[in-house]
Design a protein around this motif. Structure first.
Motif, PDB file in Angstrom:
ATOM      1  N   LEU A   1     -28.545   5.206  10.830  1.00 20.39           N
ATOM      2  CA  LEU A   1     -30.005   5.337  10.871  1.00 20.39           C
ATOM      3  C   LEU A   1     -30.445   6.607  11.592  1.00 20.39           C
ATOM      4  O   LEU A   1     -31.536   7.127  11.329  1.00 20.39           O
TER       5      LEU A   1
ATOM      6  N   ARG B   1     -29.542   9.455  11.124  1.00 19.80           N
ATOM      7  CA  ARG B   1     -29.655  10.574  10.182  1.00 19.80           C
ATOM      8  C   ARG B   1     -31.106  10.778   9.738  1.00 19.80           C
ATOM      9  O   ARG B   1     -31.470  11.849   9.251  1.00 19.80           O
ATOM     10  N   ASP B   2     -31.914   9.736   9.892  1.00 14.24           N
ATOM     11  CA  ASP B   2     -33.335   9.835   9.561  1.00 14.24           C
ATOM     12  C   ASP B   2     -34.080  10.317  10.806  1.00 14.24           C
ATOM     13  O   ASP B   2     -34.213   9.587  11.793  1.00 14.24           O
TER      14      ASP B   2
ATOM     15  N   SER C   1     -29.247  -0.450   0.353  1.00 14.72           N
ATOM     16  CA  SER C   1     -28.737   0.793   0.929  1.00 14.72           C
ATOM     17  C   SER C   1     -29.358   1.088   2.285  1.00 14.72           C
ATOM     18  O   SER C   1     -30.440   0.594   2.613  1.00 14.72           O
TER      19      SER C   1
ATOM     20  N   GLU D   1     -30.544   3.943   3.180  1.00  8.25           N
ATOM     21  CA  GLU D   1     -31.765   4.708   2.938  1.00  8.25           C
ATOM     22  C   GLU D   1     -32.945   3.770   2.761  1.00  8.25           C
ATOM     23  O   GLU D   1     -34.051   4.024   3.239  1.00  8.25           O
ATOM     24  N   THR D   2     -32.693   2.671   2.073  1.00 11.23           N
ATOM     25  CA  THR D   2     -33.745   1.675   1.871  1.00 11.23           C
ATOM     26  C   THR D   2     -34.122   1.020   3.194  1.00 11.23           C
ATOM     27  O   THR D   2     -35.290   0.702   3.424  1.00 11.23           O
TER      28      THR D   2
ATOM     29  N   GLY E   1     -34.170   2.465   6.130  1.00  9.48           N
ATOM     30  CA  GLY E   1     -35.076   3.389   6.800  1.00  9.48           C
ATOM     31  C   GLY E   1     -36.491   3.265   6.264  1.00  9.48           C
ATOM     32  O   GLY E   1     -37.470   3.268   7.029  1.00  9.48           O
ATOM     33  N   LYS E   2     -36.607   3.142   4.970  1.00 11.97           N
ATOM     34  CA  LYS E   2     -37.924   2.960   4.356  1.00 11.97           C
ATOM     35  C   LYS E   2     -38.537   1.644   4.796  1.00 11.97           C
ATOM     36  O   LYS E   2     -39.742   1.567   5.075  1.00 11.97           O
TER      37      LYS E   2
END
Length: 347
Positions: A31, A33-34, A119, A121-122, A124-125
């Motif tokens: 996480l 990375r965001d 994922s 990425e999801t 983070g969203k």
């Protein structure tokens, strides 16, 4: 400035607590990375999460449904976090989105339900949406919550006296519940074991005709003239149950057909806590509890499989014979509980 607001592009303060320390670290590293997230890692104990959240004014907490090897421990922490730091929002990590667990997560105060199959990425969203005040869940999961709300029975009391049906000790438990305490905290305040608190809740549910903590609180607060003063903490030097008394009560309630007591006795025999280690007796009590509560079937099945790995075929047959003998001695038909058993997720 409120804890749930960020000036400009300030990152969102996120606290991560997965089911093991290594998983927590890996999830936190991913996480980070965001750059829109400021990620902190909770300590290995579930309690560390609440302490870290308060200390760092966390805005979003990502909590595994399973903590400290307890399948629903994470939901207890979500409830505690909601009381301790109301501004924080919570996302619950789930291995499987079973209807009952999804509903209980929302009841505990979760703002997001995230499946591990999605994922990173999801995720983070998801965190950003939850921070912005939205609810993160699939249409199926939202449907579970809506169905549960629509099918919730109206709160009713068995008799006209409502909470007057309860004993003094049962009212103490209700008062603690009204203070927002978890089972663990109620046990500490009253100087009792968590197992005893769960059994008190079973009895209270039966007496007043409700099936969840939420319904019980609603009933308590709507009763005319009902007062719920704070309960003083027990003097643990004198009030705490002795191991002998706890074992005696557990044995009595197990014989009466209370599934949680039967499972507790099975665990005690399996782990040698308070009684001699006896895998056959443990397996027998798991067999008995499996017959008296469908709600606990998955948990019981898992425990039985672990025991079966260390038992011989002859020992398993012996346990089955002893379980059958207990059912024959029972005054009720085999497979029927001594009374209606509320769903364990509501305790």
């Amino acid at each position: 400035m409120p804890a749930d607001q960020n000036p400009g592009d300030a990152p969102i303060r996120v606290l991560v607590s997965d089911n093991t320390p290594i998983h927590t670290q890996l999830l936190g590293d991913a996480l980070r990375r965001d750059r829109r997230l400021e990620v902190l890692i909770a300590g290995p104990r579930a309690r560390d999460l609440v302490d870290a959240a308060v200390k760092n004014l966390i805005q979003v907490a990502i909590v595994s449904c399973s903590l400290e090897e307890e399948p629903l421990r994470g939901l207890e922490i979500v409830r505690e976090l909601r009381t301790t730091l109301p501004a924080a929002r919570t996302v619950v990590l789930m291995d499987s989105a079973k209807r009952e667990i999804v509903v209980e997560a929302f009841r505990a105060g979760a703002r997001g339900i995230f499946s591990r199959s999605e994922s990173l990425e999801t995720l983070g969203k998801c965190v950003r949406r939850v921070h912005d005040g939205q609810t993160w869940a699939s249409s199926e999961q939202m449907g579970f919550a809506i169905d549960a709300l629509a099918s919730s029975p109206s709160v009713r009391a068995v008799g006209a006296n409502g909470l007057d049906l309860l004993s003094k000790r049962e009212m103490d438990v209700v008062r603690c519940l009204a203070d927002g305490l978890s089972n663990r905290e109620i046990a500490e305040r009253l100087g009792l074991s968590q197992h005893t608190i769960k059994n008190y809740l079973f009895r209270v549910f039966d007496k007043v005709g409700v099936s969840s903590r939420m319904e019980l609180l609603f009933l308590a607060l709507k009763q005319p003239g009902t007062r719920l003063p704070a309960v003083p903490k027990a003097d643990n030097s004198t009030a705490t149950e002795s191991p002998e008394n706890a074992l005696a009560e557990c044995c009595r309630e197990a014989e009466e057909g209370i599934p949680t007591a039967q499972m507790e006795l099975a665990r005690m025999h399996s782990e040698g806590k308070g009684v001699a280690r006896d895998a056959v007796a443990a397996y027998m009590w798991y067999l008995v509890s499996e017959r008296t509560s469908l709600d606990l079937k998955d948990e019981i099945g898992s425990a039985k499989r672990k025991l079966a790995e260390i038992l011989t075929a002859e020992q398993i047959i012996e346990a089955q014979r002893k379980a059958a003998e207990k059912f024959r001695k029972s005054s009720r038909p085999a497979g029927l509980p001594a009374r209606a058993v509320p769903n364990r997720l509501n305790l």
